[in-house]
Write a protein that holds these residues in place. Structure first.
Motif, PDB file in Angstrom:
ATOM      1  N   ARG A   1     -33.376   9.184 -18.660  1.00  0.00           N
ATOM      2  CA  ARG A   1     -33.004   8.415 -19.554  1.00  0.00           C
ATOM      3  C   ARG A   1     -31.393   8.561 -19.271  1.00  0.00           C
ATOM      4  O   ARG A   1     -30.641   7.580 -19.345  1.00  0.00           O
ATOM      5  N   LYS A   2     -31.021   9.330 -18.368  1.00  0.00           N
ATOM      6  CA  LYS A   2     -29.516   9.573 -17.737  1.00  0.00           C
ATOM      7  C   LYS A   2     -29.619   9.696 -16.223  1.00  0.00           C
ATOM      8  O   LYS A   2     -30.228  10.968 -15.769  1.00  0.00           O
ATOM      9  N   LEU A   3     -29.004   9.110 -15.470  1.00  0.00           N
ATOM     10  CA  LEU A   3     -28.693   9.184 -14.103  1.00  0.00           C
ATOM     11  C   LEU A   3     -27.356   9.135 -13.653  1.00  0.00           C
ATOM     12  O   LEU A   3     -26.770   8.085 -14.012  1.00  0.00           O
ATOM     13  N   GLU A   4     -26.934  10.397 -13.259  1.00  0.00           N
ATOM     14  CA  GLU A   4     -25.504  10.179 -12.990  1.00  0.00           C
ATOM     15  C   GLU A   4     -25.378  10.596 -11.454  1.00  0.00           C
ATOM     16  O   GLU A   4     -25.714  11.535 -10.947  1.00  0.00           O
ATOM     17  N   ILE A   5     -24.649   9.664 -10.651  1.00  0.00           N
ATOM     18  CA  ILE A   5     -24.672   9.735  -9.384  1.00  0.00           C
ATOM     19  C   ILE A   5     -23.062   9.627  -8.726  1.00  0.00           C
ATOM     20  O   ILE A   5     -22.240   8.784  -9.358  1.00  0.00           O
ATOM     21  N   ARG A   6     -22.682  10.533  -7.961  1.00  0.00           N
ATOM     22  CA  ARG A   6     -21.319  10.328  -7.347  1.00  0.00           C
ATOM     23  C   ARG A   6     -21.337  10.840  -5.964  1.00  0.00           C
ATOM     24  O   ARG A   6     -22.083  11.504  -5.291  1.00  0.00           O
ATOM     25  N   ASP A   7     -20.526  10.059  -4.887  1.00  0.00           N
ATOM     26  CA  ASP A   7     -20.380  10.298  -3.695  1.00  0.00           C
ATOM     27  C   ASP A   7     -21.736  10.236  -2.881  1.00  0.00           C
ATOM     28  O   ASP A   7     -21.959  11.094  -2.075  1.00  0.00           O
TER      29      ASP A   7
ATOM     30  N   TRP B   1     -24.525   6.104 -14.157  1.00  0.00           N
ATOM     31  CA  TRP B   1     -23.014   6.296 -13.702  1.00  0.00           C
ATOM     32  C   TRP B   1     -23.342   6.401 -12.329  1.00  0.00           C
ATOM     33  O   TRP B   1     -24.120   7.078 -11.807  1.00  0.00           O
ATOM     34  N   MET B   2     -22.364   5.602 -11.732  1.00  0.00           N
ATOM     35  CA  MET B   2     -22.330   5.622  -9.943  1.00  0.00           C
ATOM     36  C   MET B   2     -20.898   5.425  -9.772  1.00  0.00           C
ATOM     37  O   MET B   2     -20.233   4.624 -10.197  1.00  0.00           O
ATOM     38  N   SER B   3     -20.374   6.531  -9.041  1.00  0.00           N
ATOM     39  CA  SER B   3     -18.914   6.497  -8.438  1.00  0.00           C
ATOM     40  C   SER B   3     -18.810   7.062  -7.017  1.00  0.00           C
ATOM     41  O   SER B   3     -19.668   7.729  -6.746  1.00  0.00           O
ATOM     42  N   ALA B   4     -17.976   6.429  -6.369  1.00  0.00           N
ATOM     43  CA  ALA B   4     -18.091   6.556  -4.855  1.00  0.00           C
ATOM     44  C   ALA B   4     -19.099   6.164  -4.023  1.00  0.00           C
ATOM     45  O   ALA B   4     -19.327   7.134  -3.065  1.00  0.00           O
ATOM     46  N   CYS B   5     -19.886   5.292  -4.349  1.00  0.00           N
ATOM     47  CA  CYS B   5     -21.094   4.940  -3.741  1.00  0.00           C
ATOM     48  C   CYS B   5     -20.748   3.712  -3.004  1.00  0.00           C
ATOM     49  O   CYS B   5     -19.508   3.254  -2.834  1.00  0.00           O
TER      50      CYS B   5
END
Length: 585
Positions: free
Chosen positions: A498-504, A526-530
């Protein structure tokens, strides 16, 4: 022919299901409390959908932009309680810029018209102004409970408005908010005739409160069960409060470092000995070992001990835990070290939840200097606490073998959040990636719902997750993976995600677009610094028009890179309050 028979059979089943009289069905649904179960009920048939609409009094909304307040009130006309979440969770790590949105005011305006009998509002990561709190206090005559967790934008003036106008208030819960603390006089705004409060939590406010007003309030409120004060309340003041409220079941103390005379210390211990109903204890700011023993008589029935603000040493924790035979939840700082966690393993056989937080997350010398916790403490807990099903564990070193031992000892984990604070840290014994550690978690823990992974990780770990984590709902990833294939394994293999949180992480457009068939069944991505680009986000928005695809652009000079991407399903369409730095595609 078979299709016609199937349709007829489905129609017969629906007729049998919906044959209950409406009033009987609505009475039955009152006992269905879980919001997930209520949502499932509404999908059974039209009659059950209608009964759910009319009988539901509480609604949970995990993303304030997934629906509009207007749509909500049309579907559910009799709501008394609302739980509403706003900003993405990574806002807790300062990854969401200020003034991003999630303002509560437009919701309150609609609620004032549609839900004049609203009694309860629980907000998390929402923007809340003093004006909104005053509007809330004046618009709902029977309002009873307000909980603000990780919200911002308001001050103690807003709390003063709640205290002044909410004459039937039973709960005021203020936790970890970005609040402008203008002083403690707001407690004086409760009328002298006010006596309905059952729960009061202002533990995270920084200023001194009016203790006279607090003492009078506690004295009047005979039904008060929960009291959590801030660190400016002294031991002597706490003692006076406990004399007036021995019925408390949850207590958050103030500072525990005041110097007391021997007689005062004995009196404090006597007061705690009369607190027979306590099952939750927190606070203990700046705790002094000298006065810690005063708590022991009150610990007999504790099930939750929150020491996340108390920098206890291992010996202090061991003595305290020996008085807590029924403990099921424990939060500590890593100042307890591995010796302290060994005491947890030997003293807390009923423990179900453990959270270990870093006292100083920026102290790179903690391990070399003998501080912090390691894999040794983690394993010690798992040996003695076989009922453990929730762990949040911050450390600076870990091994694959240790994690494999932990999940072998405790295979019933539903939440496993291991945070190795040095990014890309390998198994410090073998120098291998930590893939096998988390592979062991998803293989051994069939009930796993939430997973946070860290350390040096390749695509192999995501292959394990996709293959074995069939009940996983939330995955948090940082500094992990080798290629797009890693993210693809997860999206292809985790049916309940249900929730996928990704950074770097090195995930780009191919990874993002591999989830086209999954995102509408998920709450958010959520995707940041990818390695995602604006073109990749535009393709996703074009192919999935029922999704909101938002890009946070903080660098105006970069037109190609999508620095922060937030994707979520919504029945309300694109939001109307996006600031200039949020591009809705």
């Amino acid at each position: 022919m078979r299709k016609m028979q199937s349709v007829e059979a489905d129609s017969c089943v629906e007729n049998r299901i919906s044959s209950f009289p409406d009033e009987v069905l609505e009475r039955v649904l009152v006992f269905v409390k879980s919001h997930k179960d209520r949502s499932s009920v509404s999908l059974v048939c039209k009659d059950w959908y209608s009964a759910d609409c009319w009988s539901r009094t509480h609604v949970f909304i995990g993303n304030c932009y997934s629906v509009s307040p207007e749509i909500l009130v049309r579907r559910f006309p009799n709501i008394r309680s609302v739980t509403l979440k706003g900003k993405p969770r990574f806002s807790d790590f300062n990854l969401v810029p200020p003034n991003w949105g999630a303002d509560i005011h437009s919701w309150l305006v609609v609620f004032a018209s549609a839900y004049p009998f609203l009694e309860e509002l629980r907000l998390k990561r929402m923007a809340v102004s003093d004006e909104s709190l005053e509007y809330l206090a004046r618009s709902f005559g029977n309002f009873r409970a307000l909980s603000l967790v990780s919200c911002d934008g308001f001050s103690t003036d807003g709390l003063a408005a709640i205290a002044t106008h909410c004459r039937n208030l039973t709960e005021l819960d203020i936790q970890e908010n970005g609040i402008d603390d203008l002083g403690g006089s707001w407690l004086s705004c409760f009328p002298e005739s006010f006596a309905s409060l059952e729960a009061l939590n202002f533990a995270n406010l920084s200023s001194e409160v009016s203790f006279d007003a607090l003492e009078r309030l506690v004295t009047r409120c005979k039904s008060l069960k929960v009291l959590k004060v801030n660190k400016n309340v002294t031991l002597e003041q706490l003692q006076r409060l406990l004399v007036r409220a021995p019925q408390l079941t949850e207590l958050g103390t103030g500072s525990f470092s005041q110097e007391l005379m021997p007689r005062q210390n004995a009196e404090l211990e006597s007061v705690f000995s009369h607190c027979k109903n306590l099952h939750t204890l927190s606070g203990l700011w700046e705790v002094s070992a000298l006065y810690l023993q005063a708590l022991y008589p009150a610990c007999t029935n504790l099930t939750f001990l929150n020491l996340s603000y108390a920098a206890l040493q291992s010996a202090q924790l061991a003595k305290l835990l020996s008085s807590c035979p029924h403990l099921r939840r424990l939060w500590v700082l890593d100042t307890v070290e591995d010796k302290g966690l060994e005491a947890v393993g030997s003293s807390c056989p009923l423990l179900e939840e453990l959270r270990v937080f870093p006292a100083d997350p920026y102290d790179q010398d903690a391990i070399g200097g003998g501080g912090g916790v390691t894999e040794s403490g983690f394993v010690a807990v798992s040996r003695g606490c076989r009922n453990l099903h929730y762990v949040l564990y911050f450390c600076r070193q870990m091994t694959n073998a240790a994690v494999e031992t932990v999940v072998r000892n405790c295979p019933d984990f539903t939440h496993f959040r291991l945070c190795i604070m040095n990014p890309c840290q390998p198994d410090y014994h073998t120098n291998e990636p930590m893939d096998e550690a988390f592979g062991a978690v998803v293989k051994a823990c069939a009930k796993l719902q939430r997973l946070a992974i860290s350390g040096l990780l390749t695509d192999r770990v995501f292959e394990y997750i996709g293959k074995y984590a069939k009940n996983l709902e939330t995955l948090s990833v940082a500094f992990a993976g080798s290629s797009d294939r890693g993210m693809q394994y997860v999206l292809e293999g985790c049916p309940k995600l249900r929730k996928l949180e990704i950074r770097d992480c090195p995930f780009g457009n191919a990874a993002l677009l591999s989830g086209l068939e999954r995102y509408e069944s998920m709450r958010s991505l959520w995707m940041s610094a990818c390695h995602v680009t604006m073109n990749g986000c535009r393709l996703l928005a074009r192919d999935m028009p029922r999704l909101n695809v938002e890009v946070i652009k903080e660098d105006e000079n970069d037109d190609t890179r999508a620095e922060k991407v937030y994707v979520y399903r919504s029945v309300a369409g694109p939001r109307r309050d996006a600031p200039p730095f949020v591009l809705t595609l």
